[in-house]
Write a protein that holds these residues in place. Sequence first.
Motif: not given
Length: 71
Positions: A35-45, A48-52, A60-62
């Motif tokens: 569950s924790v590994a899944g939550a980490v992968l979901l958060a990363w997924f 990841r689109g909110y970076g510069s 950099g326009d998203g």
Amino acid sequence: MPDIAVMPVALAASVESAASQGGPGAVLRTVLVVSVAGAVLLAWFLLRGYGSGSASGEDGDGGGRSGADGE
């Protein structure tokens, strides 16, 4: 990486082992770790689109539209 077909067998063996020991220790630990590994992968997924975008070569326009007409 383990074979997908082997996972149900391993899970059944883990449940059987926990039942024979009289507690849910190994199964509960496995469920929590997955569950924790899944939550980490979901958060990363999701994040990841909110970076510069500078690391991936974008401007950099998203990835959105730059003008009202989509140019």
